[in-house]
Design a protein around this motif. Structure first.
Motif, PDB file in Angstrom:
ATOM      1  N   UNK A 190       0.584  -1.155  -0.034  1.00 30.99           N
ATOM      2  CA  UNK A 190      -0.004   0.053  -0.035  1.00 30.99           C
ATOM      3  C   UNK A 190       0.842   1.318   0.151  1.00 30.99           C
ATOM      4  N   UNK A 191       2.186   1.165   0.168  1.00 39.05           N
ATOM      5  CA  UNK A 191       2.946   2.212  -0.102  1.00 39.05           C
ATOM      6  C   UNK A 191       3.339   3.009   1.315  1.00 39.05           C
ATOM      7  N   UNK A 192       2.808   2.431   2.362  1.00 36.72           N
ATOM      8  CA  UNK A 192       3.104   3.020   3.572  1.00 36.72           C
ATOM      9  C   UNK A 192       4.331   2.180   4.504  1.00 36.72           C
ATOM     10  N   UNK A 193       4.929   1.080   3.787  1.00 40.61           N
ATOM     11  CA  UNK A 193       6.007   0.627   4.184  1.00 40.61           C
ATOM     12  C   UNK A 193       7.250   1.498   3.934  1.00 40.61           C
ATOM     13  N   UNK A 231       5.549   4.828  -1.062  1.00 41.73           N
ATOM     14  CA  UNK A 231       4.672   5.978  -2.021  1.00 41.73           C
ATOM     15  C   UNK A 231       5.463   7.393  -2.148  1.00 41.73           C
ATOM     16  N   UNK A 232       6.073   7.610  -1.102  1.00 42.91           N
ATOM     17  CA  UNK A 232       6.815   9.160  -0.908  1.00 42.91           C
ATOM     18  C   UNK A 232       8.030   9.008  -2.013  1.00 42.91           C
ATOM     19  N   UNK A 233       8.694   7.846  -1.940  1.00 43.88           N
ATOM     20  CA  UNK A 233       9.826   7.625  -2.822  1.00 43.88           C
ATOM     21  C   UNK A 233       9.339   7.387  -4.155  1.00 43.88           C
ATOM     22  N   UNK A 234       8.173   6.865  -4.351  1.00 44.74           N
ATOM     23  CA  UNK A 234       7.712   6.615  -5.793  1.00 44.74           C
ATOM     24  C   UNK A 234       7.196   8.042  -6.155  1.00 44.74           C
ATOM     25  N   UNK A 235       6.548   8.792  -5.391  1.00 50.13           N
ATOM     26  CA  UNK A 235       6.231  10.093  -5.826  1.00 50.13           C
ATOM     27  C   UNK A 235       7.280  11.025  -6.363  1.00 50.13           C
TER      28      UNK A 235
END
Length: 293
Positions: A190-193, A231-235
């Motif tokens: 979910x991207x929170x990891x 998800x912050x890295x991916x953003x």
């Protein structure tokens, strides 16, 4: 100190070679190609030609050194079988280097990964995982550290999921490479990891400190950022590449999928306190601003 280094042209290794030379040490580095040999020579190191699988060459390198830093690892992670082959090759090389140093009290510093502990940040006291796609690596590192009882000052520097420099390297680099191939910045879970990270130049300082002064049988954490949400890295990667960002099945991430999807923050408080290590280079999210389409 005259130091034998394997893997001296990788993201970590090239920074380590530079750090050692700037710190007043001399370096003999393993080179498997003309390109690697030239890069090492240009950096100021002496070159020993050979492959990681050339165990006699490794013995010769260790025999003439005051200390060893073992960083080399295969570059094919495309399948579980390829990853297993790379781990087996690294394990044999590590065992060979360690055996050559038995009874000498000389140091050898190897690389491993930070462990993951449910519900909290992993510390230097936590054991490496004995299950999963990199369990074989944990066993070989543990065996090397056990040589402390046989007159080897063996230590391990545990690296976080992303070791970066100029926006390249580590798990974040794999996400970037896959995004360029597929047109989507896809992340598992979910991207929170959270993934911990460190700049390669900061990690290099820790390898030098461990080589110079770390006690036998110890493990240290090269962690600058305790954990950025995936998800912050991916953003950031998506913004820099101009690509959409979305979750994908972990199977899309190959043999590292289960690790990619795991929450795995880690701390380096003990390392900083005991060895005096202080990261100074840009954080992962800052460094990813160097990613170009």
């Amino acid at each position: 100190m005259h130091v034998f280094v394997t893997g001296g042209t990788g993201t970590i290794g090239s920074a380590v070679v530079t750090e050692l030379l700037e710190g007043g040490h001399t370096v003999l580095a393993l080179a498997r190609s003309d390109k690697s040999a030239q890069a090492l020579t240009d950096a100021g190191a002496r070159v020993l030609r050979g492959q990681l699988a050339d165990l006699d060459v490794l013995r010769a390198g260790a025999r003439q050194a005051d200390g060893v830093i073992s960083l080399a690892f295969g570059s094919d992670y495309s399948t579980a079988e390829a990853l297993e082959r790379s781990i087996a090759e690294e394990s044999a090389a590590m065992a060979t280097l360690g055996e050559e140093l038995v009874g000498s009290d000389r140091p050898i510093v190897t690389v491993s990964g930070t462990p993951w502990v449910p519900g909290r940040a992993a510390t230097e006291a936590d054991p490496l995982p004995t299950e999963g796609p990199v369990a074989g690596r944990a066993r070989s590192v543990t065996a090397l550290l056990d040589l402390a009882t046989r007159g080897v000052r063996a230590t391990a520097v545990r690296m976080p999921r992303t070791v970066h420099n100029e926006g390249k390297g580590g798990f974040a680099g794999l996400l970037t490479d896959q995004a360029r191939r597929t047109g989507v910045v896809g992340y598992p879970g979910d991207g929170t990891q959270r993934w911990p990270a460190v700049h390669a130049r900061d990690a290099a300082v820790l390898f030098r400190l461990a080589l110079e002064s770390a006690p036998a049988g110890t493990a240290w954490h090269a962690v600058a950022d305790e954990g950025d949400a995936v998800r912050d890295i991916a953003a950031v990667i998506g913004r820099r590449l101009g690509l959409p960002v979305e979750p994908v099945p972990q199977e899309n991430c190959g043999p590292f999928g289960p690790i990619f999807a795991t929450d795995q923050p880690a701390t380096s408080a003990h390392t900083r306190e005991v060895l005096g290590w202080q990261p100074k280079h840009p954080s992962l999210l800052e460094d990813l601003e160097n990613v170009r389409p």
